[in-house]
Design a protein around this motif. Sequence first.
Motif, PDB file in Angstrom:
ATOM      1  N   VAL A 188      30.086  15.246  38.929  1.00 55.05           N
ATOM      2  CA  VAL A 188      28.942  15.153  39.841  1.00 55.05           C
ATOM      3  C   VAL A 188      28.891  13.770  40.479  1.00 55.05           C
ATOM      4  CG1 VAL A 188      26.412  15.044  39.919  1.00 55.05           C
ATOM      5  CG2 VAL A 188      27.533  16.946  38.766  1.00 55.05           C
ATOM      6  N   SER A 189      29.182  12.729  39.709  1.00 52.43           N
ATOM      7  CA  SER A 189      29.190  11.372  40.264  1.00 52.43           C
ATOM      8  C   SER A 189      30.201  11.255  41.398  1.00 52.43           C
ATOM      9  CB  SER A 189      29.521  10.354  39.166  1.00 52.43           C
ATOM     10  OG  SER A 189      28.511  10.334  38.174  1.00 52.43           O
ATOM     11  N   GLU A 190      31.364  11.850  41.209  1.00 52.68           N
ATOM     12  CA  GLU A 190      32.383  11.822  42.260  1.00 52.68           C
ATOM     13  C   GLU A 190      31.913  12.592  43.491  1.00 52.68           C
ATOM     14  OE1 GLU A 190      37.179  12.521  42.713  1.00 52.68           O
ATOM     15  OE2 GLU A 190      36.038  13.914  41.468  1.00 52.68           O
ATOM     16  N   MET A 191      31.297  13.752  43.279  1.00 53.84           N
ATOM     17  CA  MET A 191      30.773  14.533  44.402  1.00 53.84           C
ATOM     18  C   MET A 191      29.744  13.724  45.198  1.00 53.84           C
ATOM     19  SD  MET A 191      30.165  18.330  42.807  1.00 53.84           S
ATOM     20  CE  MET A 191      31.518  19.468  42.523  1.00 53.84           C
ATOM     21  N   LEU A 192      28.850  13.041  44.465  1.00 54.17           N
ATOM     22  CA  LEU A 192      27.813  12.257  45.131  1.00 54.17           C
ATOM     23  C   LEU A 192      28.425  11.108  45.926  1.00 54.17           C
ATOM     24  CD1 LEU A 192      25.157  12.141  42.256  1.00 54.17           C
ATOM     25  CD2 LEU A 192      24.988  13.412  44.403  1.00 54.17           C
ATOM     26  N   GLN A 193      29.404  10.452  45.348  1.00 57.87           N
ATOM     27  CA  GLN A 193      30.055   9.339  46.045  1.00 57.87           C
ATOM     28  C   GLN A 193      30.713   9.810  47.338  1.00 57.87           C
ATOM     29  OE1 GLN A 193      32.571   7.928  42.835  1.00 57.87           O
ATOM     30  NE2 GLN A 193      31.281   6.139  42.515  1.00 57.87           N
ATOM     31  N   ILE A 194      31.372  10.954  47.288  1.00 55.76           N
ATOM     32  CA  ILE A 194      32.034  11.480  48.491  1.00 55.76           C
ATOM     33  C   ILE A 194      31.001  11.862  49.539  1.00 55.76           C
ATOM     34  CG2 ILE A 194      33.373  13.435  49.376  1.00 55.76           C
ATOM     35  CD1 ILE A 194      35.012  13.316  46.798  1.00 55.76           C
ATOM     36  N   ALA A 195      29.937  12.557  49.130  1.00 54.25           N
ATOM     37  CA  ALA A 195      28.922  13.000  50.090  1.00 54.25           C
ATOM     38  C   ALA A 195      28.246  11.819  50.784  1.00 54.25           C
ATOM     39  CB  ALA A 195      27.883  13.869  49.380  1.00 54.25           C
ATOM     40  N   LYS A 196      28.077  10.714  50.064  1.00 55.07           N
ATOM     41  CA  LYS A 196      27.362   9.562  50.620  1.00 55.07           C
ATOM     42  C   LYS A 196      28.199   8.775  51.628  1.00 55.07           C
ATOM     43  CE  LYS A 196      24.483   8.991  46.538  1.00 55.07           C
ATOM     44  NZ  LYS A 196      24.201   8.159  45.346  1.00 55.07           N
ATOM     45  N   VAL A 197      29.496   8.984  51.606  1.00 55.98           N
ATOM     46  CA  VAL A 197      30.356   8.246  52.540  1.00 55.98           C
ATOM     47  C   VAL A 197      30.113   8.676  53.979  1.00 55.98           C
ATOM     48  CG1 VAL A 197      32.757   7.922  53.269  1.00 55.98           C
ATOM     49  CG2 VAL A 197      32.155   7.745  50.848  1.00 55.98           C
ATOM     50  N   PHE A 198      29.868   9.974  54.178  1.00 59.24           N
ATOM     51  CA  PHE A 198      29.836  10.524  55.536  1.00 59.24           C
ATOM     52  C   PHE A 198      28.404  10.779  56.011  1.00 59.24           C
ATOM     53  CE2 PHE A 198      33.481  12.214  53.148  1.00 59.24           C
ATOM     54  CZ  PHE A 198      34.526  11.648  53.869  1.00 59.24           C
ATOM     55  N   PRO A 199      28.135  10.508  57.278  1.00 56.10           N
ATOM     56  CA  PRO A 199      26.862  10.938  57.864  1.00 56.10           C
ATOM     57  C   PRO A 199      26.780  12.464  57.827  1.00 56.10           C
ATOM     58  CG  PRO A 199      27.962   9.326  59.270  1.00 56.10           C
ATOM     59  CD  PRO A 199      28.963   9.733  58.226  1.00 56.10           C
TER      60      PRO A 199
END
Length: 340
Positions: free
Chosen positions: A194-205
């Motif tokens: 989940v932490s990895e998913m959140l990090q990826i989602a936060k990169v992009f507008p």
Amino acid sequence: MSRKDSKGMFANVLVGLGQDTASLPTPTTSTSPHLLKVAAGVRQLQERGELADKLLQGADHIIQLDVDAVLPSSIRDRFDGAYDADRLQDLVQSMREHGQTTPGLVRPMPGEGSRFQIVFGRRRLAAAKLLGIKFRAIVRDLTDEQAIVIQGEENANRDDLSFIEKCVFAFSQEEAGFKREVICSSLATGKSHVSEMLQIAKVFPKEVLTRIGAAPETGRRRWAQLAERWSANAKAQTVVDRVLEELTVQSLSSDDRFVAVLNAVSKAENAPTAPADRTQEVVSKGMTLALVNYAKAGTKLTFTKAVPDDFVNYLLRRMEGLHEEYLDQSQQPAQNKTKP
């Protein structure tokens, strides 16, 4: 054995076990192991019958709802277009011929009168709207946490959410204030994933992700690659906006649009000049504990000989917890911005 004889036998058994048998013939007690086993079976049947009565009295019930009486979930789990008519053709045809064979799940919404909120069955609800028919649904009282976990579990069981949709689903939950445990349960995965998913989602507008689309054939590795190259490219937003405005790219499939975006941000001429390598000391009470080397290939932490192995092992044991603490703290500002 006659019904009368069997009734008397069960009465003997139940009296021997201290059961109330006022309505049965007066029996004699028995300690027969066989009868005790039969009595246990009888008691189990009684308990099951009582439980069934309770379940029936408080059971979820299926009702027919006007589609306009069903509100959307507060957390979206699919990108735009997932419920368009062309994406629902097979389901609409099936429901036209056979009706809605599987009900959805809704929960009452306090303060909304006779309206409900969808928990799962969004595609069936969308198809019912297209057909102009009522929506069949089970009604269940659920907390926000229970509803979001069930919503996620349905998607996990069907396995029809793409990787990036799951990332955005997790991020939307975090923005809404759900705890990490709830997010993990809704996606049926662990904290590190989940932490990895959140990090990826936060990169992009979010608008960029919407324009790329669900990219159903593009998995974790490719999205992590795009996130890394996006972060390394100071002009990523400008480059991607220009690419996604091209009509030829807009006409591509979602997965091909992803490839176009990845290629655009990966071009060497768009990448910023790499910063010079630098080294920083970690000092405690006048003693140098480690050297941190910031380089293009990655940051490296090197402990000095003054640091005992026990301390290194202690740090390694705490590393995961420290990382989780860092993620929680770094996400607080984003959460605070969403509060009124």
